[in-house]
Design a protein around this motif. Structure first.
Motif, PDB file in Angstrom:
ATOM      1  N   PRO A 140       0.817  -1.236   0.000  1.00 21.23           N
ATOM      2  CA  PRO A 140       0.000   0.000   0.000  1.00 21.23           C
ATOM      3  C   PRO A 140       0.841   1.271   0.000  1.00 21.23           C
ATOM      4  O   PRO A 140       0.474   2.265  -0.633  1.00 21.23           O
ATOM      5  N   LEU A 141       1.998   1.230   0.665  1.00 21.94           N
ATOM      6  CA  LEU A 141       2.859   2.431   0.679  1.00 21.94           C
ATOM      7  C   LEU A 141       3.344   2.761  -0.737  1.00 21.94           C
ATOM      8  O   LEU A 141       3.403   3.921  -1.137  1.00 21.94           O
ATOM      9  N   GLY A 142       3.654   1.704  -1.501  1.00 19.09           N
ATOM     10  CA  GLY A 142       4.107   1.899  -2.877  1.00 19.09           C
ATOM     11  C   GLY A 142       3.007   2.506  -3.744  1.00 19.09           C
ATOM     12  O   GLY A 142       3.264   3.376  -4.578  1.00 19.09           O
ATOM     13  N   VAL A 143       1.755   2.048  -3.515  1.00 15.87           N
ATOM     14  CA  VAL A 143       0.622   2.581  -4.294  1.00 15.87           C
ATOM     15  C   VAL A 143       0.448   4.074  -3.977  1.00 15.87           C
ATOM     16  O   VAL A 143       0.310   4.908  -4.878  1.00 15.87           O
ATOM     17  N   ILE A 144       0.506   4.417  -2.673  1.00 21.87           N
ATOM     18  CA  ILE A 144       0.334   5.828  -2.274  1.00 21.87           C
ATOM     19  C   ILE A 144       1.439   6.680  -2.901  1.00 21.87           C
ATOM     20  O   ILE A 144       1.187   7.735  -3.491  1.00 21.87           O
ATOM     21  N   GLU A 145       2.701   6.200  -2.786  1.00 22.39           N
ATOM     22  CA  GLU A 145       3.817   7.002  -3.318  1.00 22.39           C
ATOM     23  C   GLU A 145       3.733   7.118  -4.841  1.00 22.39           C
ATOM     24  O   GLU A 145       4.157   8.125  -5.414  1.00 22.39           O
ATOM     25  N   TYR A 146       3.170   6.090  -5.484  1.00 18.66           N
ATOM     26  CA  TYR A 146       3.024   6.173  -6.943  1.00 18.66           C
ATOM     27  C   TYR A 146       2.113   7.350  -7.317  1.00 18.66           C
ATOM     28  O   TYR A 146       2.399   8.106  -8.243  1.00 18.66           O
ATOM     29  N   PHE A 147       1.011   7.507  -6.564  1.00 25.60           N
ATOM     30  CA  PHE A 147       0.090   8.601  -6.889  1.00 25.60           C
ATOM     31  C   PHE A 147       0.684   9.972  -6.540  1.00 25.60           C
ATOM     32  O   PHE A 147       0.243  10.985  -7.056  1.00 25.60           O
ATOM     33  N   LEU A 195       6.144   0.907  -6.611  1.00 22.06           N
ATOM     34  CA  LEU A 195       6.259   2.279  -7.132  1.00 22.06           C
ATOM     35  C   LEU A 195       6.880   2.337  -8.531  1.00 22.06           C
ATOM     36  O   LEU A 195       6.370   3.042  -9.408  1.00 22.06           O
ATOM     37  N   PHE A 196       7.974   1.598  -8.729  1.00 24.22           N
ATOM     38  CA  PHE A 196       8.713   1.727  -9.999  1.00 24.22           C
ATOM     39  C   PHE A 196       8.406   0.636 -11.021  1.00 24.22           C
ATOM     40  O   PHE A 196       8.655   0.818 -12.208  1.00 24.22           O
TER      41      PHE A 196
END
Lengths: 260, 79
Positions: free
Chosen positions: A138-145, A252-253
Protein backbone atom coordinates in the motif's frame (compact mmCIF):
# COMPACT_ATOMS: atom_id res chain seq x y z
CA UNK A 1 28.03 19.98 38.53
CA UNK A 2 29.00 16.84 36.58
CA UNK A 3 25.39 16.40 35.39
CA UNK A 4 25.29 20.03 34.28
CA UNK A 5 28.47 19.74 32.21
CA UNK A 6 27.34 16.47 30.61
CA UNK A 7 24.00 18.11 29.79
CA UNK A 8 25.89 21.00 28.17
CA UNK A 9 27.98 18.44 26.27
CA UNK A 10 24.75 16.73 25.11
CA UNK A 11 23.34 20.08 23.95
CA UNK A 12 26.52 20.76 22.00
CA UNK A 13 26.27 17.34 20.34
CA UNK A 14 22.64 17.96 19.41
CA UNK A 15 23.51 21.38 17.99
CA UNK A 16 26.36 19.92 15.93
CA UNK A 17 24.01 17.20 14.68
CA UNK A 18 21.37 19.81 13.68
CA UNK A 19 24.10 21.87 11.96
CA UNK A 20 25.20 18.87 9.89
CA UNK A 21 21.61 17.93 8.98
CA UNK A 22 21.06 21.54 7.84
CA UNK A 23 24.26 21.44 5.79
CA UNK A 24 23.19 18.16 4.15
CA UNK A 25 19.83 19.75 3.28
CA UNK A 26 21.62 22.75 1.74
CA UNK A 27 24.01 20.53 -0.23
CA UNK A 28 21.10 18.45 -1.49
CA UNK A 29 19.25 21.61 -2.54
CA UNK A 30 22.35 22.89 -4.36
CA UNK A 31 22.66 19.51 -6.13
CA UNK A 32 19.01 19.55 -7.18
CA UNK A 33 18.29 23.22 -7.92
CA UNK A 34 21.64 24.77 -8.86
CA UNK A 35 24.33 22.44 -10.18
CA UNK A 36 25.26 18.81 -9.39
CA UNK A 37 28.97 19.71 -9.57
CA UNK A 38 28.58 22.36 -6.83
CA UNK A 39 26.42 19.91 -4.89
CA UNK A 40 29.13 17.26 -5.19
CA UNK A 41 31.73 19.71 -3.82
CA UNK A 42 29.43 20.76 -0.97
CA UNK A 43 28.72 17.13 0.00
CA UNK A 44 32.46 16.38 -0.18
CA UNK A 45 33.25 19.20 2.26
CA UNK A 46 30.57 17.92 4.66
CA UNK A 47 31.95 14.37 4.37
CA UNK A 48 35.51 15.53 5.12
CA UNK A 49 34.30 17.65 8.09
CA UNK A 50 32.37 14.70 9.53
CA UNK A 51 35.30 12.29 9.22
CA UNK A 52 37.69 14.81 10.83
CA UNK A 53 35.20 15.59 13.62
CA UNK A 54 34.63 11.90 14.31
CA UNK A 55 38.43 11.43 14.56
CA UNK A 56 38.79 14.48 16.85
CA UNK A 57 36.04 13.07 19.09
CA UNK A 58 37.63 9.60 19.03
CA UNK A 59 37.35 8.02 22.45
CA UNK A 60 34.21 10.03 23.22
CA UNK A 61 31.78 7.38 22.11
CA UNK A 62 28.97 7.41 21.03
CA UNK A 63 29.43 10.92 19.56
CA UNK A 64 32.43 9.87 17.43
CA UNK A 65 30.36 6.97 16.04
CA UNK A 66 27.43 9.32 15.35
CA UNK A 67 29.46 11.63 13.12
CA UNK A 68 31.20 8.70 11.46
CA UNK A 69 27.88 6.99 10.67
CA UNK A 70 26.22 10.26 9.58
CA UNK A 71 29.01 10.64 7.01
CA UNK A 72 27.14 7.95 5.03
CA UNK A 73 24.48 10.54 4.10
CA UNK A 74 26.73 12.88 2.05
CA UNK A 75 28.69 9.83 0.88
CA UNK A 76 25.52 8.31 -0.64
CA UNK A 77 25.04 11.41 -2.78
CA UNK A 78 28.75 11.58 -3.69
CA UNK A 79 28.64 7.92 -4.79
CA UNK A 80 25.45 8.33 -6.81
CA UNK A 81 26.80 11.42 -8.59
CA UNK A 82 30.27 10.00 -9.20
CA UNK A 83 29.12 6.72 -10.75
CA UNK A 84 28.72 7.07 -14.52
CA UNK A 85 25.26 5.46 -14.35
CA UNK A 86 23.95 7.08 -17.53
CA UNK A 87 26.20 4.74 -19.56
CA UNK A 88 24.52 1.64 -18.14
CA UNK A 89 21.07 0.11 -18.54
CA UNK A 90 18.69 1.30 -15.84
CA UNK A 91 18.34 -2.08 -14.10
CA UNK A 92 22.07 -2.12 -13.35
CA UNK A 93 22.02 1.29 -11.59
CA UNK A 94 20.75 -0.25 -8.37
CA UNK A 95 23.40 -2.96 -8.50
CA UNK A 96 26.28 -0.49 -9.07
CA UNK A 97 25.13 2.13 -6.56
CA UNK A 98 24.06 -0.55 -4.08
CA UNK A 99 27.42 -2.37 -4.13
CA UNK A 100 29.30 0.92 -3.62
CA UNK A 101 27.08 2.05 -0.72
CA UNK A 102 27.04 -1.45 0.80
CA UNK A 103 30.85 -1.71 0.72
CA UNK A 104 31.20 1.72 2.37
CA UNK A 105 28.66 0.72 5.03
CA UNK A 106 30.45 -2.56 5.77
CA UNK A 107 33.79 -0.71 6.05
CA UNK A 108 32.19 1.77 8.46
CA UNK A 109 30.62 -1.00 10.55
CA UNK A 110 34.00 -2.75 10.78
CA UNK A 111 35.63 0.45 12.08
CA UNK A 112 32.86 0.85 14.68
CA UNK A 113 33.13 -2.82 15.66
CA UNK A 114 29.51 -3.37 14.63
CA UNK A 115 28.36 -6.70 13.23
CA UNK A 116 25.34 -7.27 10.98
CA UNK A 117 23.40 -8.60 13.97
CA UNK A 118 24.20 -5.41 15.92
CA UNK A 119 22.78 -3.42 13.01
CA UNK A 120 19.48 -5.27 13.28
CA UNK A 121 19.96 -7.97 10.65
CA UNK A 122 18.07 -10.50 12.74
CA UNK A 123 14.74 -12.18 12.15
CA UNK A 124 13.26 -11.29 15.57
CA UNK A 125 9.48 -11.67 15.84
CA UNK A 126 9.04 -13.13 12.31
CA UNK A 127 5.27 -12.54 12.20
CA UNK A 128 5.73 -8.84 13.03
CA UNK A 129 8.53 -8.55 10.45
CA UNK A 130 6.42 -10.12 7.70
CA UNK A 131 3.44 -7.91 8.60
CA UNK A 132 5.66 -4.80 8.49
CA UNK A 133 7.10 -6.06 5.19
CA UNK A 134 3.62 -6.37 3.68
CA UNK A 135 2.92 -2.66 4.34
CA UNK A 136 5.25 -1.96 1.42
CA UNK A 137 2.48 -2.72 -1.11
CA UNK A 138 0.00 0.00 0.00
CA UNK A 139 2.86 2.43 0.68
CA UNK A 140 4.11 1.90 -2.88
CA UNK A 141 0.62 2.58 -4.29
CA UNK A 142 0.33 5.83 -2.27
CA UNK A 143 3.82 7.00 -3.32
CA UNK A 144 3.02 6.17 -6.94
CA UNK A 145 0.09 8.60 -6.89
CA UNK A 146 2.39 11.24 -5.38
CA UNK A 147 5.30 10.85 -7.81
CA UNK A 148 3.91 9.10 -10.90
CA UNK A 149 7.40 7.87 -11.97
CA UNK A 150 8.19 6.51 -15.40
CA UNK A 151 8.19 2.69 -15.64
CA UNK A 152 11.53 1.03 -14.96
CA UNK A 153 10.76 -2.06 -17.02
CA UNK A 154 10.19 -1.75 -20.73
CA UNK A 155 7.57 -4.50 -20.87
CA UNK A 156 6.14 -7.55 -19.14
CA UNK A 157 9.27 -9.72 -19.52
CA UNK A 158 9.06 -11.96 -16.39
CA UNK A 159 12.86 -12.44 -16.16
CA UNK A 160 13.57 -8.70 -16.39
CA UNK A 161 10.82 -7.93 -13.86
CA UNK A 162 12.12 -10.57 -11.43
CA UNK A 163 15.73 -9.34 -11.66
CA UNK A 164 14.65 -5.72 -11.24
CA UNK A 165 12.43 -6.61 -8.27
CA UNK A 166 15.26 -8.52 -6.56
CA UNK A 167 17.69 -5.65 -7.22
CA UNK A 168 15.20 -3.14 -5.78
CA UNK A 169 14.49 -5.25 -2.70
CA UNK A 170 18.14 -5.88 -1.87
CA UNK A 171 19.94 -2.78 -3.11
CA UNK A 172 17.36 -0.15 -2.20
CA UNK A 173 15.34 -1.86 0.53
CA UNK A 174 17.98 -3.70 2.50
CA UNK A 175 21.01 -1.48 1.84
CA UNK A 176 19.18 1.81 2.53
CA UNK A 177 17.59 0.44 5.71
CA UNK A 178 20.96 -0.92 6.85
CA UNK A 179 22.40 2.58 6.38
CA UNK A 180 19.61 4.66 7.89
CA UNK A 181 17.91 2.49 10.50
CA UNK A 182 20.64 -0.11 11.11
CA UNK A 183 23.68 2.14 11.44
CA UNK A 184 22.83 5.88 11.60
CA UNK A 185 19.71 5.55 13.78
CA UNK A 186 21.45 3.26 16.21
CA UNK A 187 24.30 5.70 16.82
CA UNK A 188 21.89 8.68 16.83
CA UNK A 189 19.67 7.07 19.47
CA UNK A 190 22.73 6.16 21.56
CA UNK A 191 24.10 9.70 21.53
CA UNK A 192 21.04 11.95 21.25
CA UNK A 193 18.28 9.85 22.82
CA UNK A 194 15.37 7.90 21.35
CA UNK A 195 13.04 10.68 20.15
CA UNK A 196 15.66 13.07 18.71
CA UNK A 197 17.58 10.13 17.23
CA UNK A 198 14.60 8.67 15.34
CA UNK A 199 13.34 12.15 14.30
CA UNK A 200 16.79 13.27 13.11
CA UNK A 201 17.42 10.18 11.01
CA UNK A 202 13.91 10.31 9.47
CA UNK A 203 14.67 13.93 8.52
CA UNK A 204 18.02 13.01 6.91
CA UNK A 205 16.23 10.20 5.03
CA UNK A 206 13.61 12.67 3.75
CA UNK A 207 16.26 15.26 2.83
CA UNK A 208 17.89 12.75 0.48
CA UNK A 209 14.54 12.67 -1.40
CA UNK A 210 14.60 16.42 -2.21
CA UNK A 211 15.64 15.45 -5.76
CA UNK A 212 12.07 14.34 -6.48
CA UNK A 213 10.95 18.00 -6.26
CA UNK A 214 7.78 17.12 -4.35
CA UNK A 215 6.97 18.58 -0.93
CA UNK A 216 4.25 15.97 -0.51
CA UNK A 217 6.73 13.15 -1.15
CA UNK A 218 9.19 14.79 1.26
CA UNK A 219 6.52 14.70 4.01
CA UNK A 220 5.45 11.18 3.05
CA UNK A 221 9.03 9.88 3.19
CA UNK A 222 9.63 11.69 6.50
CA UNK A 223 6.57 9.98 8.04
CA UNK A 224 7.60 6.60 6.64
CA UNK A 225 11.09 7.19 8.06
CA UNK A 226 9.56 7.86 11.47
CA UNK A 227 7.40 4.74 11.22
CA UNK A 228 10.32 2.55 10.14
CA UNK A 229 12.48 4.06 12.88
CA UNK A 230 9.91 3.23 15.56
CA UNK A 231 9.48 -0.32 14.25
CA UNK A 232 13.26 -0.90 14.38
CA UNK A 233 13.41 0.62 17.85
CA UNK A 234 10.63 -1.70 19.07
CA UNK A 235 11.66 -4.93 17.31
CA UNK A 236 15.45 -4.50 17.16
CA UNK A 237 15.40 -5.78 13.58
CA UNK A 238 15.62 -4.09 10.18
CA UNK A 239 14.32 -7.13 8.25
CA UNK A 240 10.66 -6.05 8.21
CA UNK A 241 11.35 -2.43 7.25
CA UNK A 242 13.83 -3.58 4.57
CA UNK A 243 11.13 -5.80 3.03
CA UNK A 244 8.62 -2.97 3.25
CA UNK A 245 11.04 -0.43 1.72
CA UNK A 246 11.97 -2.84 -1.09
CA UNK A 247 8.34 -3.75 -1.77
CA UNK A 248 7.39 -0.04 -1.81
CA UNK A 249 9.96 0.56 -4.55
CA UNK A 250 8.88 -2.55 -6.50
CA UNK A 251 5.25 -1.37 -6.48
CA UNK A 252 6.26 2.28 -7.13
CA UNK A 253 8.71 1.73 -10.00
CA UNK A 254 7.71 -1.63 -11.48
CA UNK A 255 4.14 -2.68 -10.86
CA UNK A 256 2.06 0.52 -10.77
CA UNK A 257 3.62 2.17 -13.86
CA UNK A 258 3.00 -1.02 -15.86
CA UNK A 259 -0.59 -1.32 -14.64
CA UNK A 260 -1.43 2.30 -15.38
CA UNK B 1 20.12 18.41 -14.24
CA UNK B 2 19.81 15.36 -12.04
CA UNK B 3 17.25 12.65 -12.26
CA UNK B 4 16.29 11.12 -8.93
CA UNK B 5 15.46 7.45 -8.92
CA UNK B 6 15.88 6.27 -5.35
CA UNK B 7 17.83 7.60 -2.40
CA UNK B 8 21.01 5.83 -3.41
CA UNK B 9 20.56 6.07 -7.14
CA UNK B 10 20.67 9.42 -8.87
CA UNK B 11 21.89 9.91 -12.35
CA UNK B 12 22.95 13.04 -14.09
CA UNK B 13 21.02 13.65 -17.24
CA UNK B 14 23.59 16.21 -18.13
CA UNK B 15 25.92 17.65 -20.66
CA UNK B 16 29.26 16.00 -21.32
CA UNK B 17 30.91 18.89 -19.44
CA UNK B 18 29.02 18.09 -16.21
CA UNK B 19 29.85 14.40 -16.54
CA UNK B 20 33.53 15.21 -17.09
CA UNK B 21 33.55 17.66 -14.16
CA UNK B 22 32.00 15.05 -11.84
CA UNK B 23 34.59 12.51 -13.00
CA UNK B 24 37.40 14.99 -12.33
CA UNK B 25 36.00 15.86 -8.88
CA UNK B 26 35.66 12.14 -8.05
CA UNK B 27 39.31 11.54 -8.99
CA UNK B 28 40.44 14.62 -7.02
CA UNK B 29 38.51 13.53 -3.91
CA UNK B 30 39.92 10.00 -4.17
CA UNK B 31 43.49 11.37 -4.48
CA UNK B 32 42.89 13.67 -1.50
CA UNK B 33 41.62 10.77 0.63
CA UNK B 34 44.48 8.46 -0.41
CA UNK B 35 47.12 11.14 0.19
CA UNK B 36 45.63 12.06 3.59
CA UNK B 37 45.55 8.39 4.55
CA UNK B 38 49.25 8.04 3.67
CA UNK B 39 50.12 11.12 5.74
CA UNK B 40 48.06 10.32 8.84
CA UNK B 41 49.03 6.66 9.09
CA UNK B 42 52.70 7.49 9.74
CA UNK B 43 51.65 9.16 13.00
CA UNK B 44 50.84 6.98 15.98
CA UNK B 45 48.38 9.40 17.66
CA UNK B 46 45.16 7.45 18.10
CA UNK B 47 42.97 10.14 16.52
CA UNK B 48 45.08 10.12 13.37
CA UNK B 49 45.14 6.32 13.26
CA UNK B 50 41.33 6.42 13.53
CA UNK B 51 41.10 9.05 10.77
CA UNK B 52 43.23 6.81 8.54
CA UNK B 53 40.72 3.98 9.05
CA UNK B 54 37.69 6.29 8.67
CA UNK B 55 38.95 7.48 5.29
CA UNK B 56 38.51 3.90 3.99
CA UNK B 57 34.76 4.50 4.15
CA UNK B 58 35.12 7.07 1.38
CA UNK B 59 38.05 5.47 -0.45
CA UNK B 60 36.28 2.16 -1.22
CA UNK B 61 33.26 3.53 -3.16
CA UNK B 62 35.28 6.33 -4.78
CA UNK B 63 37.78 3.76 -6.02
CA UNK B 64 34.90 1.78 -7.54
CA UNK B 65 33.62 4.90 -9.32
CA UNK B 66 37.13 5.77 -10.49
CA UNK B 67 37.75 2.28 -11.93
CA UNK B 68 34.38 2.38 -13.70
CA UNK B 69 35.12 5.83 -15.18
CA UNK B 70 38.55 4.69 -16.41
CA UNK B 71 37.16 1.46 -17.92
CA UNK B 72 34.43 3.40 -19.72
CA UNK B 73 36.96 5.90 -21.07
CA UNK B 74 39.22 3.10 -22.34
CA UNK B 75 36.25 1.37 -24.00
CA UNK B 76 35.19 4.72 -25.52
CA UNK B 77 38.67 5.24 -26.97
CA UNK B 78 38.96 1.68 -28.29
CA UNK B 79 35.47 1.66 -29.80
Amino acid sequence: MGDCSSERGGMKESQTFILFVTLIALAESVTTFIDPVYGFSFHSLILISMLVLSALKYGENPISSLFLSLSLAPLIRIISLSLPLAYFPRYSWYLLAGIAVFSATLALMRIMGMGLRDAGVTFNKPFVQLTVGATGAPLGVIEYFILKPEPLALGFDPLELTLLALALIFFTGFVEELVFRGVIQQTAVASLGRKPGVLGVALVFAILHIGWLSMLDFLFVFLIGLLFGLVVLKTGSIVGVSLSHGLTNVVLFLIMPLLS
Amino acid sequence: MISSVTTTTVTTVATLAVGAALGAFTSALLILFLATKEVVTVDSRRQLVFLGKALDVGILPLLMSFILIVVLKVVEILA
